[in-house]
Design an enzyme around this catalytic site. Structure first.
Site, PDB file in Angstrom:
ATOM      1  N   ASP A 214       0.834  -1.200   0.000  1.00 15.60           N
ATOM      2  CA  ASP A 214       0.000   0.000   0.000  1.00 15.60           C
ATOM      3  C   ASP A 214       0.870   1.252   0.000  1.00 15.60           C
ATOM      4  O   ASP A 214       1.646   1.464  -0.921  1.00 15.60           O
ATOM      5  CB  ASP A 214      -0.938  -0.082   1.215  1.00 15.60           C
ATOM      6  CG  ASP A 214      -2.027   0.964   1.243  1.00 15.60           C
ATOM      7  OD1 ASP A 214      -1.850   1.955   1.974  1.00 15.60           O
ATOM      8  OD2 ASP A 214      -3.052   0.787   0.551  1.00 15.60           O
TER       9      ASP A 214
ATOM     10  N   HIS B  71      -7.027  -7.183   1.188  1.00 16.72           N
ATOM     11  CA  HIS B  71      -5.969  -6.180   1.107  1.00 16.72           C
ATOM     12  C   HIS B  71      -4.857  -6.440   2.117  1.00 16.72           C
ATOM     13  O   HIS B  71      -3.685  -6.204   1.835  1.00 16.72           O
ATOM     14  CB  HIS B  71      -6.584  -4.800   1.335  1.00 16.72           C
ATOM     15  CG  HIS B  71      -5.621  -3.663   1.215  1.00 16.72           C
ATOM     16  ND1 HIS B  71      -4.955  -3.368   0.045  1.00 16.72           N
ATOM     17  CD2 HIS B  71      -5.207  -2.741   2.126  1.00 16.72           C
ATOM     18  CE1 HIS B  71      -4.181  -2.305   0.227  1.00 16.72           C
ATOM     19  NE2 HIS B  71      -4.317  -1.911   1.481  1.00 16.72           N
TER      20      HIS B  71
END
Length: 304
Positions: free
Chosen positions: A108, A273
């Site tokens: 990320d 995620h």
């Protein structure tokens, strides 16, 4: 230091070029691998992966500036939280731990820092691993129409300084909790204690987290455009691993990343995620495959 720590890792505070100190966990012997966390987390997201890799590598896992137990300087300039500045922190950290050449694996936000480190310091970065994100320039390009609502927080934190910070601070626990819940389809990735740690660490860092995101909508975007216009690319082996969110937004991650990295491979994963915690074995194997690519000399150690 936080009461939470990666078992058997040493901790130090290491200062970057502008004096900002990072909270850094490190352990292992061998070629260096820097692990950079994402939002809304700290270096603890790498707990299991870091311990796996430390069997064969020197693992360095900092809290990014503005996050966790690292310093949170005032954002008196957009450059304070630019990915160029954060990449310089990483290079300085590796140097002070005795590593002039190192790999970087980022999730990320951390992956964006890893990419900038590779573009700005190709002589220092040997490999780049990317977890579940696109380059800054391409992220904004693929967010179109109603499907872009998945990234609503990017638009909120891109606004001028002041209002986003006040809005998020007013409901900070709910704000950060919403991402931990929405991006964890199993609902079982985090222990209650770790989830509480991530929320508290993020609540304490609202201004710096917003500044990090604001930079991605301004100075970071300008840097990516300048590099693309100049034809710059990542010269080291690069690999990405991601869930299948490309089909939702209509892009091909391999095509996008290959434009930045000629030596690129892509791997899909059946996970949310927060894959480094949901499926740490798969992420550690992804990193090991990347680090085995090419014949690269790291600090006098040659890998084939």
């Amino acid at each position: 230091m936080t009461e939470f720590a990666i078992p058997e890792f040493a901790y130090d505070r290491i200062h970057g070029p502008d004096g900002v100190a990072l909270n850094v966990a490190h352990a292992g012997v061998g070629p260096a691998v820097v692990l950079l966390h994402g939002f809304p987390q700290t270096h603890l997201m790498w707990n299991a992966v870091a311990r796996d890799l430390a069997r064969d590598f020197t693992v360095i896992a900092p809290d990014l500036r503005g996050y966790g137990d690292s310093d949170k300087p005032d954002a008196d300039s957009v450059d304070v939280y630019s990915k160029r500045t954060m990449a310089a922190d990483v290079v300085a950290t590796a140097s002070q731990l005795g590593h002039e050449r190192f790999a970087v694996v980022g999730h990320d936000r951390g992956a964006l820092v890893a990419v900038r480190a590779g573009l700005d310091h190709p002589d220092r970065v040997s490999h780049i691993g990317v977890l579940d994100v696109l380059p800054t320039l391409d992220t904004w390009d693929v967010l179109r129409g109603v499907d872009a609502k998945v990234a609503w927080h990017l638009y909120l934190m891109a606004q001028p300084q002041g209002l986003p910070e006040k809005m998020i601070a007013a409901v900070a626990e709910e704000f950060f909790s919403s991402f931990l819940d929405a991006w964890d389809p199993s609902g079982a990735t985090f222990s209650p204690e770790l989830r509480d740690h991530y929320i508290k660490a993020s609540v304490a860092a609202v201004p710096s987290i917003v500044a990090d995101y604001r930079a991605t909508a301004s100075v970071d975007l300008d840097m990516d455009r300048a590099d693309r216009d100049a034809g710059r690319a990542l010269t080291m082996p690069v690999a990405a691993i991601s869930q299948d969110w490309g089909s939702q937004l209509g892009f091909d991650p391999t095509q996008i990343w290959s434009a930045w990295a000629p030596d690129f491979t892509f791997e899909s994963i059946d996970a949310g995620h927060f894959m480094a915690e949901e499926r740490p074995g798969a992420v550690a194997n992804f990193a090991r495959k990347l680090l085995a690519r090419g014949q690269v000399s790291w600090s006098g150690v040659t890998l084939e």
